[in-house]
Design a protein around this motif. Structure first.
Motif, PDB file in Angstrom:
ATOM      1  N   ALA A 117       3.225  -1.447 -15.206  1.00  0.00           N
ATOM      2  CA  ALA A 117       1.927  -0.767 -15.321  1.00  0.00           C
ATOM      3  C   ALA A 117       1.991   0.641 -14.750  1.00  0.00           C
ATOM      4  O   ALA A 117       2.556   0.867 -13.684  1.00  0.00           O
ATOM      5  CB  ALA A 117       0.846  -1.580 -14.605  1.00  0.00           C
ATOM      6  N   ASP A 118       1.394   1.568 -15.490  1.00  0.00           N
ATOM      7  CA  ASP A 118       1.320   2.931 -14.977  1.00  0.00           C
ATOM      8  C   ASP A 118      -0.121   3.368 -14.718  1.00  0.00           C
ATOM      9  O   ASP A 118      -0.357   4.375 -14.075  1.00  0.00           O
ATOM     10  CB  ASP A 118       2.021   3.908 -15.926  1.00  0.00           C
ATOM     11  N   SER A 119      -1.071   2.612 -15.167  1.00  0.00           N
ATOM     12  CA  SER A 119      -2.483   2.932 -14.954  1.00  0.00           C
ATOM     13  C   SER A 119      -2.978   2.299 -13.653  1.00  0.00           C
ATOM     14  O   SER A 119      -2.756   1.102 -13.417  1.00  0.00           O
ATOM     15  CB  SER A 119      -3.300   2.392 -16.133  1.00  0.00           C
ATOM     16  N   PRO A 120      -3.655   3.072 -12.799  1.00  0.00           N
ATOM     17  CA  PRO A 120      -4.215   2.499 -11.569  1.00  0.00           C
ATOM     18  C   PRO A 120      -5.208   1.367 -11.843  1.00  0.00           C
ATOM     19  O   PRO A 120      -5.266   0.390 -11.096  1.00  0.00           O
ATOM     20  CB  PRO A 120      -4.910   3.682 -10.890  1.00  0.00           C
ATOM     21  N   THR A 121      -5.943   1.476 -12.931  1.00  0.00           N
ATOM     22  CA  THR A 121      -6.913   0.430 -13.283  1.00  0.00           C
ATOM     23  C   THR A 121      -6.189  -0.871 -13.625  1.00  0.00           C
ATOM     24  O   THR A 121      -6.585  -1.948 -13.176  1.00  0.00           O
ATOM     25  CB  THR A 121      -7.785   0.885 -14.473  1.00  0.00           C
ATOM     26  N   SER A 122      -5.125  -0.763 -14.417  1.00  0.00           N
ATOM     27  CA  SER A 122      -4.342  -1.947 -14.769  1.00  0.00           C
ATOM     28  C   SER A 122      -3.674  -2.547 -13.541  1.00  0.00           C
ATOM     29  O   SER A 122      -3.689  -3.766 -13.350  1.00  0.00           O
ATOM     30  CB  SER A 122      -3.275  -1.607 -15.809  1.00  0.00           C
TER      31      SER A 122
END
Length: 184
Positions: free
Chosen positions: A85-90
Motif C-alpha cells: 500500500a502506498d496510500s495513507p488511507t489504505s
C-alpha cells in the motif's frame, strides 16, 4: 493503544507468512475447542433446549477448521496488501482491519470456554455478538484496500458467526431460567 503498537510487528510477521497465518488460528481454535467434545456428549449439553436449525455436532469441527484456515489466509492477504500500500488511507484501513482480525480472533477463542467450560450461555452470547460485529467490520475495512481479495475468505465466516449467534441466543433464551447441571 501504545501496547498494541509494540505487538504490531509480531502480529504482522505472523500473518506475513502464509503457513503461520493459517496455522495460528487453526491451532488456537483447536486448543480452545479441545474441551468441547467431552461437554457435548455430557448431560448439560444434551439437556439444553435448542432453537430450530442446529446442525449435528459433527459438523462444527469441520466448519470451524475451514473457517480458521480461511480467516488466517485473509489475514495473510491483508498484510500483503499493507506491504504494497502506498496510500495513507489504505494503510490506515488495513492496519485497523488487521488489528480487528486479532481482536476478533481473541473473542473467538474466548467463546468456547465461556459456553462449554463455564456454561455461561449469556456471557458467551455477548461475546458472540461482539465477535460477529467485529468480523463484519473487519471484512468491510479490508474489502477495498485488498481489492476485495479478502472478502470471499471472510464472508462465509461472517455468515457462520451470524448463524452461531442465532444458535447461542436461542439456547440462552430457551434455557436462561432453567437450573444448570454442572456435574459434567
Amino acid at each position: 493503544m501504545s501496547n498494541t503498537i509494540h505487538f504490531l510487528p509480531v502480529l504482522l510477521s505472523i500473518s506475513r507468512n502464509p503457513v503461520t497465518a493459517v496455522g495460528l488460528p487453526l491451532a488456537l481454535g483447536t486448543l480452545s475447542g479441545s474441551a468441547t467434545a467431552k461437554v457435548v456428549r455430557g448431560r448439560w449439553y444434551q439437556n439444553l433446549l435448542v432453537p430450530p436449525g442446529r446442525p449435528p455436532r459433527q459438523v462444527f469441527p469441520i466448519v470451524w477448521s475451514l473457517l480458521y484456515l480461511s480467516m488466517g489466509y485473509a489475514s495473510h492477504l491483508a498484510v500483503k496488501a499493507l506491504d504494497a500500500a502506498d496510500s495513507p488511507t489504505s494503510r490506515s484501513a488495513l492496519l485497523k482491519g488487521i488489528l480487528l482480525y486479532y481482536a476478533q480472533l481473541g473473542l473467538n477463542l474466548l467463546w468456547s470456554p465461556l459456553f462449554f467450560k463455564a456454561k455461561k450461555t449469556g456471557l458467551a452470547l455477548i461475546d458472540s455478538v461482539l465477535l460477529t460485529a467485529s468480523a463484519y467490520c473487519m471484512t468491510d475495512l479490508l474489502h477495498g484496500p485488498t481489492g476485495s481479495k479478502t472478502t470471499p475468505f471472510l464472508l462465509p465466516y461472517c455468515a457462520w458467526l451470524t448463524f452461531a449467534t442465532y444458535l447461542n441466543g436461542g439456547i440462552w433464551w430457551l434455557n436462561h431460567g432453567r437450573p444448570v447441571r454442572r456435574e459434567d
